[in-house]
Structure formats: structure tokens, C-alpha cells
Design a protein around this motif. Sequence first.
Motif, PDB file in Angstrom:
ATOM      1  N   ALA A  39       0.830  -1.203   0.000  1.00 11.28           N
ATOM      2  CA  ALA A  39       0.000   0.000   0.000  1.00 11.28           C
ATOM      3  C   ALA A  39       0.866   1.256   0.000  1.00 11.28           C
ATOM      4  CB  ALA A  39      -0.926  -0.004   1.215  1.00 11.28           C
ATOM      5  N   LEU A  40       1.912   1.247   0.808  1.00  8.12           N
ATOM      6  CA  LEU A  40       2.807   2.401   0.858  1.00  8.12           C
ATOM      7  C   LEU A  40       3.584   2.547  -0.451  1.00  8.12           C
ATOM      8  CD1 LEU A  40       4.183   2.060   4.492  1.00  8.12           C
ATOM      9  CD2 LEU A  40       2.649   3.839   3.624  1.00  8.12           C
ATOM     10  N   ALA A  43       1.389   4.165  -2.913  1.00  7.97           N
ATOM     11  CA  ALA A  43       1.228   5.600  -2.648  1.00  7.97           C
ATOM     12  C   ALA A  43       2.467   6.387  -3.056  1.00  7.97           C
ATOM     13  CB  ALA A  43       0.930   5.803  -1.164  1.00  7.97           C
ATOM     14  N   SER A  46       2.816   6.408  -6.883  1.00  6.74           N
ATOM     15  CA  SER A  46       1.861   7.325  -7.497  1.00  6.74           C
ATOM     16  C   SER A  46       2.366   8.755  -7.421  1.00  6.74           C
ATOM     17  CB  SER A  46       0.506   7.198  -6.798  1.00  6.74           C
ATOM     18  OG  SER A  46      -0.414   8.136  -7.316  1.00  6.74           O
ATOM     19  N   SER A  65       9.149   3.132   1.952  1.00  5.67           N
ATOM     20  CA  SER A  65       8.261   2.590   2.986  1.00  5.67           C
ATOM     21  C   SER A  65       9.018   2.002   4.167  1.00  5.67           C
ATOM     22  CB  SER A  65       7.355   1.513   2.381  1.00  5.67           C
ATOM     23  OG  SER A  65       8.137   0.450   1.853  1.00  5.67           O
TER      24      SER A  65
END
Length: 255
Positions: A39-40, A43, A46, A65
Motif C-alpha cells: 500500500a505504501l 502511494a 503514485s 516505505s
Amino acid sequence: MSVSSSRKITQILGAELDKLVTLPLIGLTLMGTFILNLALAAAFTSAGLQGAAGTQSILNIGLASMGYLKAGFIILGILATCSEYTGGQIRTTLTTIPWRGFQLSAKHLALVIITIPVAFIIAASGILYTFIMMRDTAEVIEIDTMIKPLLGATGYLTLTTLLSAAIGALLRRTTPALVVLLGYYFIVSPLTRVFLPSIKNYLNFFPDTAGSYMYMPPSSDELNVLTPMQGTGISMIWTLSFITVAIVFYRKRDA
């Protein structure tokens, strides 16, 4: 070393591995850490796609991360040594395995056996995800360029886990150990760097800052930095020191 002694050590190590593998919280912690890392990575990737990305940028983004990822490995180390105290299972362990020094050493060795491949896979997944998503804007990454930070990240997470396990063995309670370690890594150390810049150089000799140099190359304008080998050496000294102290106290205290 006699055959019987070798067999005893092997059996103790096997027992410690079995306890770690069958402890549900260990599996949940590792699974949660892996999901958090992806997930990190998504992010950070992106955000990185909004600008140009060179080879080093991809490595930096893929390992960004790590600053949060270490929380999962801190929890892993604490659970490994504190879980037996929660329900009083430690008395059974010490009755079955009266050699306390060997038993705690075997627990740390079992933790190494589990942590190294898991840490490598989790750290690699972040880099791989970032490279796949940014491959159109990225330069070709050479193996040496990628593998050194990846091995450094694996080593850092492993040493962090062992250090946490040693402190867990000293405190013997999950909550106090979590408060001390998470408080240090995520509150005390960052705030000290911000509000006490005059001692920033001394923080390089503390485990969290020294460990970061194992995988993340310093910026060109950063002064008084450590090499990856120096960061590794300092982190190992901290870890081995706490493990030694934990073993000494473990042998002298009641269960």
C-alpha cells in the motif's frame, strides 16, 4: 562438541522454530506488514509518477516505505520473546529446556531464519512494484545497483527484529516493550533530529539512524554520513549488546 550436545541444540532450535511458525500473531504480523508495504509502495509510486524518475529515484521510492515498515518487524521481535510470558508458557519452556542461555540464543537464531527471507521478499516487493509501475520512465537498473540496497534493507529489518526481541526479553511484557521501541523509533528519534539539530551528528551512532545507511544512500549535500558498512557495524554492535544483556538477565531472573 559431542553428538548428544549437537542433537540437543538442534532440538532446541527446532522447538523454537516450531513455536514461532505456529504462533498466529506472527503470521498475522508478517501478512499485515506485507500488505502495508504494498500500500505504501503504491502511494509513493503514485507520487513519484508525477515527476521524472531515474534509476536512483526508483530505488528511493521503492524503499521509501522502510521508515514505516520497520514497525512490523519491531512487533515481530517483541512477540517472539514476550508471547510466552502472556499465558505463563515460559514456565513450561524452562522446565523442558533448562539451559536458558541456549534457549534464548536459539530463539534469536530461529527468528533470524524466519526474518531474513521474509524481510527480503517484503523489501523486494516494494522495489519491484515501483519498477513495474515506472518502467516507462526509468533507466535500466543494473543488478549491483539494486541488490546492494535490497540486501542492506534486509539486514536492517533483521537487526531491528533481533534488537526488538532482545528488549522484549528484558522487559518480558508486550505492551511496555511496544511503547518503548515504537516511541523511540517514531517519536523520540524524529523529534530529536528536528528540535535538537546540534546533536544530529551523534544520532548517526544510534541504531535507527545508523541502520538507515545500510540501504539508503545519503544525499550529495549531507555531511558526516556513514558508509553502508559503518552503518551495519554500528547496528550489529547495538543488537549484539542488547542480546548479550538479555541473555545475562534471562539466566539470573525467575520465570
